[in-house]
Design a protein around this motif. Structure first.
Motif, PDB file in Angstrom:
ATOM      1  N   ASP A  61      40.515  37.878 -56.890  1.00 47.64           N
ATOM      2  CA  ASP A  61      38.809  37.206 -57.058  1.00 47.64           C
ATOM      3  C   ASP A  61      39.381  38.209 -55.246  1.00 47.64           C
ATOM      4  OD1 ASP A  61      38.603  35.632 -58.750  1.00 47.64           O
ATOM      5  OD2 ASP A  61      38.769  34.048 -58.079  1.00 47.64           O
ATOM      6  N   TRP A  62      39.821  37.634 -54.755  1.00 45.25           N
ATOM      7  CA  TRP A  62      38.878  38.107 -53.332  1.00 45.25           C
ATOM      8  C   TRP A  62      39.673  39.971 -53.000  1.00 45.25           C
ATOM      9  CZ3 TRP A  62      41.925  41.070 -48.556  1.00 45.25           C
ATOM     10  CH2 TRP A  62      41.087  40.757 -47.739  1.00 45.25           C
ATOM     11  N   ILE A  63      40.609  40.417 -54.031  1.00 45.45           N
ATOM     12  CA  ILE A  63      40.282  41.945 -53.642  1.00 45.45           C
ATOM     13  C   ILE A  63      39.220  42.161 -54.539  1.00 45.45           C
ATOM     14  CG2 ILE A  63      41.690  43.470 -54.869  1.00 45.45           C
ATOM     15  CD1 ILE A  63      44.695  41.496 -54.641  1.00 45.45           C
ATOM     16  N   ASN A  64      38.599  41.451 -55.295  1.00 47.96           N
ATOM     17  CA  ASN A  64      37.648  42.591 -56.393  1.00 47.96           C
ATOM     18  C   ASN A  64      36.823  41.949 -55.165  1.00 47.96           C
ATOM     19  OD1 ASN A  64      38.816  43.271 -58.976  1.00 47.96           O
ATOM     20  ND2 ASN A  64      39.129  40.491 -59.802  1.00 47.96           N
ATOM     21  N   GLN A  65      36.768  40.772 -54.652  1.00 48.32           N
ATOM     22  CA  GLN A  65      34.938  40.945 -54.173  1.00 48.32           C
ATOM     23  C   GLN A  65      35.207  41.632 -52.977  1.00 48.32           C
ATOM     24  OE1 GLN A  65      34.565  36.833 -52.673  1.00 48.32           O
ATOM     25  NE2 GLN A  65      34.841  36.372 -54.020  1.00 48.32           N
ATOM     26  N   VAL A  66      36.171  42.243 -52.612  1.00 45.63           N
ATOM     27  CA  VAL A  66      36.458  43.336 -50.616  1.00 45.63           C
ATOM     28  C   VAL A  66      37.304  44.760 -51.008  1.00 45.63           C
ATOM     29  CG1 VAL A  66      38.072  43.221 -48.849  1.00 45.63           C
ATOM     30  CG2 VAL A  66      37.180  40.804 -49.787  1.00 45.63           C
TER      31      VAL A  66
ATOM     32  N   HIS B 114      37.091  31.602 -32.864  1.00 49.64           N
ATOM     33  CA  HIS B 114      37.617  32.044 -34.368  1.00 49.64           C
ATOM     34  C   HIS B 114      38.355  31.579 -34.624  1.00 49.64           C
ATOM     35  CE1 HIS B 114      33.645  34.793 -34.102  1.00 49.64           C
ATOM     36  NE2 HIS B 114      33.600  34.441 -32.567  1.00 49.64           N
ATOM     37  N   TRP B 115      39.355  31.682 -35.632  1.00 48.93           N
ATOM     38  CA  TRP B 115      40.040  30.835 -36.724  1.00 48.93           C
ATOM     39  C   TRP B 115      40.469  32.227 -37.812  1.00 48.93           C
ATOM     40  CZ3 TRP B 115      39.624  29.289 -31.739  1.00 48.93           C
ATOM     41  CH2 TRP B 115      38.767  28.414 -31.617  1.00 48.93           C
ATOM     42  N   SER B 116      41.621  31.425 -37.384  1.00 48.05           N
ATOM     43  CA  SER B 116      42.792  32.341 -39.071  1.00 48.05           C
ATOM     44  C   SER B 116      43.339  30.915 -40.212  1.00 48.05           C
ATOM     45  CB  SER B 116      43.387  33.631 -38.941  1.00 48.05           C
ATOM     46  OG  SER B 116      44.451  33.457 -38.127  1.00 48.05           O
ATOM     47  N   TRP B 117      43.967  30.048 -39.252  1.00 42.91           N
ATOM     48  CA  TRP B 117      44.543  29.059 -40.127  1.00 42.91           C
ATOM     49  C   TRP B 117      44.133  28.209 -39.346  1.00 42.91           C
ATOM     50  CZ3 TRP B 117      47.342  25.475 -37.462  1.00 42.91           C
ATOM     51  CH2 TRP B 117      48.189  24.518 -38.479  1.00 42.91           C
TER      52      TRP B 117
ATOM     53  N   SER C  99      36.005  32.159 -45.943  1.00 42.12           N
ATOM     54  CA  SER C  99      35.733  31.994 -46.940  1.00 42.12           C
ATOM     55  C   SER C  99      36.551  31.376 -47.789  1.00 42.12           C
ATOM     56  CB  SER C  99      34.651  32.791 -47.541  1.00 42.12           C
ATOM     57  OG  SER C  99      34.952  34.109 -48.000  1.00 42.12           O
ATOM     58  N   PRO C 100      37.851  32.421 -48.188  1.00 39.67           N
ATOM     59  CA  PRO C 100      38.620  31.610 -49.406  1.00 39.67           C
ATOM     60  C   PRO C 100      39.282  30.475 -48.673  1.00 39.67           C
ATOM     61  CG  PRO C 100      39.276  33.770 -48.733  1.00 39.67           C
ATOM     62  CD  PRO C 100      38.309  33.336 -48.104  1.00 39.67           C
TER      63      PRO C 100
ATOM     64  N   HIS D   5      45.778  29.476 -44.072  1.00 36.73           N
ATOM     65  CA  HIS D   5      45.035  31.068 -43.443  1.00 36.73           C
ATOM     66  C   HIS D   5      44.343  31.401 -44.261  1.00 36.73           C
ATOM     67  CE1 HIS D   5      48.939  31.535 -41.518  1.00 36.73           C
ATOM     68  NE2 HIS D   5      49.168  30.304 -41.984  1.00 36.73           N
ATOM     69  N   ALA D   6      43.474  32.357 -43.570  1.00 33.69           N
ATOM     70  CA  ALA D   6      42.483  33.443 -44.374  1.00 33.69           C
ATOM     71  C   ALA D   6      42.624  35.052 -43.865  1.00 33.69           C
ATOM     72  CB  ALA D   6      41.249  32.478 -43.732  1.00 33.69           C
ATOM     73  N   PRO D   7      42.124  35.277 -45.068  1.00 32.00           N
ATOM     74  CA  PRO D   7      42.678  37.270 -44.875  1.00 32.00           C
ATOM     75  C   PRO D   7      41.742  37.372 -43.149  1.00 32.00           C
ATOM     76  CG  PRO D   7      41.368  36.821 -46.185  1.00 32.00           C
ATOM     77  CD  PRO D   7      41.164  34.990 -46.216  1.00 32.00           C
TER      78      PRO D   7
END
Length: 281
Positions: A20-25, A205-208, A245-246, A255-257
């Motif tokens: 889903d994320w690949i299709n969005q981004v 700003h966080w990634s995890w 968002s994920p 984790h977030a991308p």
DNA sequence: ATGGCAGAAGCATTCTGA
């Protein structure tokens, strides 16, 4: 060119969310960590259907890294290699699949999953420091060869107090200790730049976010996933974003991308000649 | 100080992660 990194905490559990994320981004390159699967069981087909080629380096249950790319991957290498520093015994790290690299458009993409280390008293912490020291040796060799680097992944280190929601609580502890930060800085030296900090100097700003204690809902996070680029590539860097968002999905990765946009259209013409490649760190 | 949450392996519970 969009280049992303994401610790997905199991490729098989997270597969539909990743697609889903690949299709969005629509990233050109996606580096994954914690795939947690042996190479024979990696779900190649959903990515290949979208036009990607894959290189995977996994193991049962733990660790595991992969590069998913629209662009042909060349000189694919799994694990450390060419480390001439005799203090770094790279054979010690063969059992844990934490590094994969490949060349794309003259840039060496290095995807890492740095050990967590557990706590400063743990033998796993020693392993983490040794692993980072071998990564430094590995990059020393790449630098000698004049390679342009894009080093990304889950580093399990918050580079500064700005990268922790409650720095006073965690300062000096795992992912925030001076030893880990020194080891990370020895990897980066003066040659690699934190893409995110080119565009954002503030905290928050966080990634995890920990799965526990409603950490995401309370936005109690850490920035431990990073994309580092050779300073010669700085003039090509157009953006760096963390896509939170994920993390709000049902059954998310913790984790977030993180993603950069690198302008490589003209890389062959002017990379080594432009004056705009010179700057102060 | 401890546990909390999640995934894999595999079927009860342990190991690992961050």
């Amino acid at each position: 060119m969009l280049i992303a990194t994401w610790n997905v905490n199991s490729i098989r559990t997270r597969l539909s969310q990743i697609i889903d994320w690949i299709n969005q981004v629509n990233p050109d390159i996606l580096c994954l960590q914690e795939t947690k699967v042996i190479d024979d069981n990696f779900p190649f087909e959903p990515f290949e259907k979208l036009g990607y080629s894959l290189e995977v380096y996994g193991q049962k249950s733990y660790n595991g890294v992969a590069i998913i790319s629209k662009i042909k991957l060349e000189n694919v290498k799994k694990g450390f290699y060419d480390c001439t520093d005799s203090n770094q015994n790279i054979e010690n790290f063969l059992d844990q699949k934490r590094l994969i690299s490949a060349d794309i458009h003259g840039i060496k993409i290095i995807n890492v999953y740095v050990p967590n280390g557990s706590s400063l008293e743990s033998s796993k912490f020693e392993y983490k420091i040794n692993w980072l020291n071998s990564l430094a040796s590995f990059l020393d060799e790449q630098e000698k060869k004049g390679e342009l680097i894009c080093l990304m992944g889950d580093f399990n280190v918050a580079p500064s107090a700005l990268d922790i929601h409650d720095p006073k609580k965690y300062e000096g502890r795992i992912m925030a200790s001076e030893m880990e930060r020194d080891a990370l800085n020895n990897v980066l030296k003066k040659r690699l730049i934190d893409s995110f900090r080119i565009f954002e100097q503030n905290t928050g700003h966080w990634s995890w976010w920990d799965y526990r204690n409603n950490a995401f809902e309370l936005n109690k996070g850490w920035r431990i996933d990073h994309i580092y680029i050779s300073k010669q590539l700085l003039s090509k860097l157009k953006s760096c974003v963390i896509d939170c968002s994920p993390r709000g999905n049902l059954r998310p990765s913790d984790h977030a991308p993180v993603m950069i946009d690198l302008n490589l259209n003209d890389i062959n013409e002017d990379l080594f000649s432009d004056e705009d490649n010179f700057f102060e760190i």
